[in-house]
Design a protein around this motif. Sequence first.
Motif, PDB file in Angstrom:
ATOM      1  N   TRP A   1      42.520 -26.472 -21.731  1.00  0.00           N
ATOM      2  CA  TRP A   1      41.145 -26.151 -21.399  1.00  0.00           C
ATOM      3  C   TRP A   1      41.271 -25.929 -19.840  1.00  0.00           C
ATOM      4  CZ3 TRP A   1      36.302 -26.077 -23.403  1.00  0.00           C
ATOM      5  CH2 TRP A   1      36.379 -26.134 -24.724  1.00  0.00           C
ATOM      6  N   PHE A   2      40.185 -25.032 -19.363  1.00  0.00           N
ATOM      7  CA  PHE A   2      40.031 -24.690 -17.922  1.00  0.00           C
ATOM      8  C   PHE A   2      38.450 -25.039 -17.604  1.00  0.00           C
ATOM      9  CE2 PHE A   2      43.673 -22.118 -19.742  1.00  0.00           C
ATOM     10  CZ  PHE A   2      44.485 -22.365 -18.552  1.00  0.00           C
ATOM     11  N   LEU A   3      38.743 -25.581 -16.297  1.00  0.00           N
ATOM     12  CA  LEU A   3      37.167 -25.538 -15.656  1.00  0.00           C
ATOM     13  C   LEU A   3      37.219 -24.452 -14.557  1.00  0.00           C
ATOM     14  CD1 LEU A   3      34.944 -27.469 -15.267  1.00  0.00           C
ATOM     15  CD2 LEU A   3      36.258 -28.606 -13.248  1.00  0.00           C
ATOM     16  N   MET A   4      36.011 -23.901 -14.761  1.00  0.00           N
ATOM     17  CA  MET A   4      35.907 -22.284 -14.129  1.00  0.00           C
ATOM     18  C   MET A   4      34.603 -22.601 -13.448  1.00  0.00           C
ATOM     19  SD  MET A   4      37.441 -19.531 -16.280  1.00  0.00           S
ATOM     20  CE  MET A   4      39.129 -19.724 -17.094  1.00  0.00           C
ATOM     21  N   ARG A   5      34.356 -22.151 -12.238  1.00  0.00           N
ATOM     22  CA  ARG A   5      32.830 -21.896 -11.498  1.00  0.00           C
ATOM     23  C   ARG A   5      32.477 -20.442 -11.890  1.00  0.00           C
ATOM     24  NH1 ARG A   5      30.427 -25.019  -9.308  1.00  0.00           N
ATOM     25  NH2 ARG A   5      31.976 -26.099  -8.229  1.00  0.00           N
ATOM     26  N   TYR A   6      31.329 -20.278 -12.319  1.00  0.00           N
ATOM     27  CA  TYR A   6      30.832 -18.815 -12.265  1.00  0.00           C
ATOM     28  C   TYR A   6      30.271 -18.520 -11.116  1.00  0.00           C
ATOM     29  CZ  TYR A   6      28.181 -15.071 -14.091  1.00  0.00           C
ATOM     30  OH  TYR A   6      27.455 -14.040 -14.647  1.00  0.00           O
ATOM     31  N   LEU A   7      30.648 -17.233 -10.739  1.00  0.00           N
ATOM     32  CA  LEU A   7      30.333 -16.582  -9.381  1.00  0.00           C
ATOM     33  C   LEU A   7      29.278 -15.859  -9.478  1.00  0.00           C
ATOM     34  CD1 LEU A   7      34.063 -16.301  -7.979  1.00  0.00           C
ATOM     35  CD2 LEU A   7      32.348 -18.262  -7.799  1.00  0.00           C
ATOM     36  N   GLY A   8      28.878 -15.335 -10.748  1.00  0.00           N
ATOM     37  CA  GLY A   8      28.132 -14.185 -10.699  1.00  0.00           C
ATOM     38  C   GLY A   8      26.510 -14.649 -10.825  1.00  0.00           C
ATOM     39  N   GLN A   9      25.673 -13.682 -11.462  1.00  0.00           N
ATOM     40  CA  GLN A   9      24.273 -14.079 -11.731  1.00  0.00           C
ATOM     41  C   GLN A   9      24.131 -14.149 -13.143  1.00  0.00           C
ATOM     42  OE1 GLN A   9      22.158 -14.680  -9.128  1.00  0.00           O
ATOM     43  NE2 GLN A   9      24.126 -14.332  -7.806  1.00  0.00           N
ATOM     44  N   ASP A  10      23.187 -14.858 -13.696  1.00  0.00           N
ATOM     45  CA  ASP A  10      22.677 -15.072 -14.881  1.00  0.00           C
ATOM     46  C   ASP A  10      22.475 -13.573 -15.653  1.00  0.00           C
ATOM     47  OD1 ASP A  10      23.081 -17.828 -14.683  1.00  0.00           O
ATOM     48  OD2 ASP A  10      20.825 -18.177 -15.392  1.00  0.00           O
ATOM     49  N   ASP A  11      22.106 -12.649 -15.186  1.00  0.00           N
ATOM     50  CA  ASP A  11      21.856 -11.511 -15.836  1.00  0.00           C
ATOM     51  C   ASP A  11      23.053 -10.733 -16.059  1.00  0.00           C
ATOM     52  OD1 ASP A  11      22.182 -10.646 -13.276  1.00  0.00           O
ATOM     53  OD2 ASP A  11      20.023  -9.556 -12.862  1.00  0.00           O
ATOM     54  N   GLU A  12      24.261 -11.111 -15.614  1.00  0.00           N
ATOM     55  CA  GLU A  12      25.541 -10.236 -15.525  1.00  0.00           C
ATOM     56  C   GLU A  12      26.161 -11.184 -16.917  1.00  0.00           C
ATOM     57  OE1 GLU A  12      27.610  -9.626 -11.582  1.00  0.00           O
ATOM     58  OE2 GLU A  12      26.398 -11.413 -11.292  1.00  0.00           O
ATOM     59  N   ILE A  13      25.793 -12.149 -17.445  1.00  0.00           N
ATOM     60  CA  ILE A  13      26.210 -12.695 -18.747  1.00  0.00           C
ATOM     61  C   ILE A  13      25.632 -11.706 -19.914  1.00  0.00           C
ATOM     62  CG2 ILE A  13      25.976 -14.583 -20.159  1.00  0.00           C
ATOM     63  CD1 ILE A  13      26.056 -16.226 -17.825  1.00  0.00           C
ATOM     64  N   ASP A  14      26.643 -11.229 -20.811  1.00  0.00           N
ATOM     65  CA  ASP A  14      26.130 -10.420 -21.983  1.00  0.00           C
ATOM     66  C   ASP A  14      26.955 -11.060 -23.024  1.00  0.00           C
ATOM     67  OD1 ASP A  14      25.179  -8.428 -23.503  1.00  0.00           O
ATOM     68  OD2 ASP A  14      25.958  -6.871 -22.418  1.00  0.00           O
ATOM     69  N   ILE A  15      25.978 -11.673 -23.923  1.00  0.00           N
ATOM     70  CA  ILE A  15      26.980 -12.041 -25.316  1.00  0.00           C
ATOM     71  C   ILE A  15      26.815 -11.027 -26.271  1.00  0.00           C
ATOM     72  CG2 ILE A  15      26.594 -14.466 -24.877  1.00  0.00           C
ATOM     73  CD1 ILE A  15      24.086 -14.270 -26.792  1.00  0.00           C
ATOM     74  N   GLU A  16      26.293  -9.866 -25.933  1.00  0.00           N
ATOM     75  CA  GLU A  16      26.300  -8.592 -27.120  1.00  0.00           C
ATOM     76  C   GLU A  16      27.264  -7.814 -26.683  1.00  0.00           C
ATOM     77  OE1 GLU A  16      24.440  -8.235 -29.583  1.00  0.00           O
ATOM     78  OE2 GLU A  16      23.249 -10.064 -29.114  1.00  0.00           O
ATOM     79  N   THR A  17      28.552  -8.540 -26.943  1.00  0.00           N
ATOM     80  CA  THR A  17      29.782  -7.740 -26.770  1.00  0.00           C
ATOM     81  C   THR A  17      30.197  -7.041 -27.743  1.00  0.00           C
ATOM     82  OG1 THR A  17      31.299  -9.666 -27.679  1.00  0.00           O
ATOM     83  CG2 THR A  17      30.474  -9.945 -25.441  1.00  0.00           C
ATOM     84  N   PRO A  18      31.344  -6.149 -27.767  1.00  0.00           N
ATOM     85  CA  PRO A  18      31.743  -5.315 -28.834  1.00  0.00           C
ATOM     86  C   PRO A  18      31.881  -5.958 -30.316  1.00  0.00           C
ATOM     87  CG  PRO A  18      33.118  -4.754 -26.852  1.00  0.00           C
ATOM     88  CD  PRO A  18      32.050  -5.867 -26.519  1.00  0.00           C
ATOM     89  N   HIS A  19      32.204  -7.334 -30.245  1.00  0.00           N
ATOM     90  CA  HIS A  19      32.431  -8.160 -31.211  1.00  0.00           C
ATOM     91  C   HIS A  19      31.899  -9.380 -30.964  1.00  0.00           C
ATOM     92  CE1 HIS A  19      35.377  -5.121 -32.916  1.00  0.00           C
ATOM     93  NE2 HIS A  19      35.929  -5.398 -31.805  1.00  0.00           N
TER      94      HIS A  19
END
Length: 158
Positions: free
Chosen positions: A100-118
Amino acid sequence: MSADQYRPAAGIMLLNRDGRVFVAQRRDTTLDAWQMPQGGLDPGEDAEAGALRELEEETGIPARLVEILARSRGELRYDLPTDLAGSLWRGKWRGQRQVWFLMRYLGQDDEIDIETPHPEFRAWKWAEARELPDMIVPFKAELYRDVLREFADHLSRE
């Protein structure tokens, strides 16, 4: 139990600037269960590389938009329920062993896109870390408690 009975995998606890955790609902179930990004490692793949690949495949978040804060000291495991163990992954694994990795998200919410190719997820949100074990499918609840214990020192600073 032999490690080779468990699928090698990586998991990501992704925090936003407010210390909340990214969780999503899988497309392949109607359960009201949420989970953190995670997935199997490719043969010979390093756990960190696999975690970053899985994160992008599942959320559209590229490695440049995260900072790795911590890594679990070892592998954390979960067992599949009997009714899933025979069918999931063609019955090859009894569960997963995950770094497991603990990560900090550096972007904005609108940069998250769960409509990926799969796409794997149908919805996502930010949640309080303490809520995680109650949000996941019951057979992974202890794993999530283990992840919370693993990163407790980092989470208390959030």
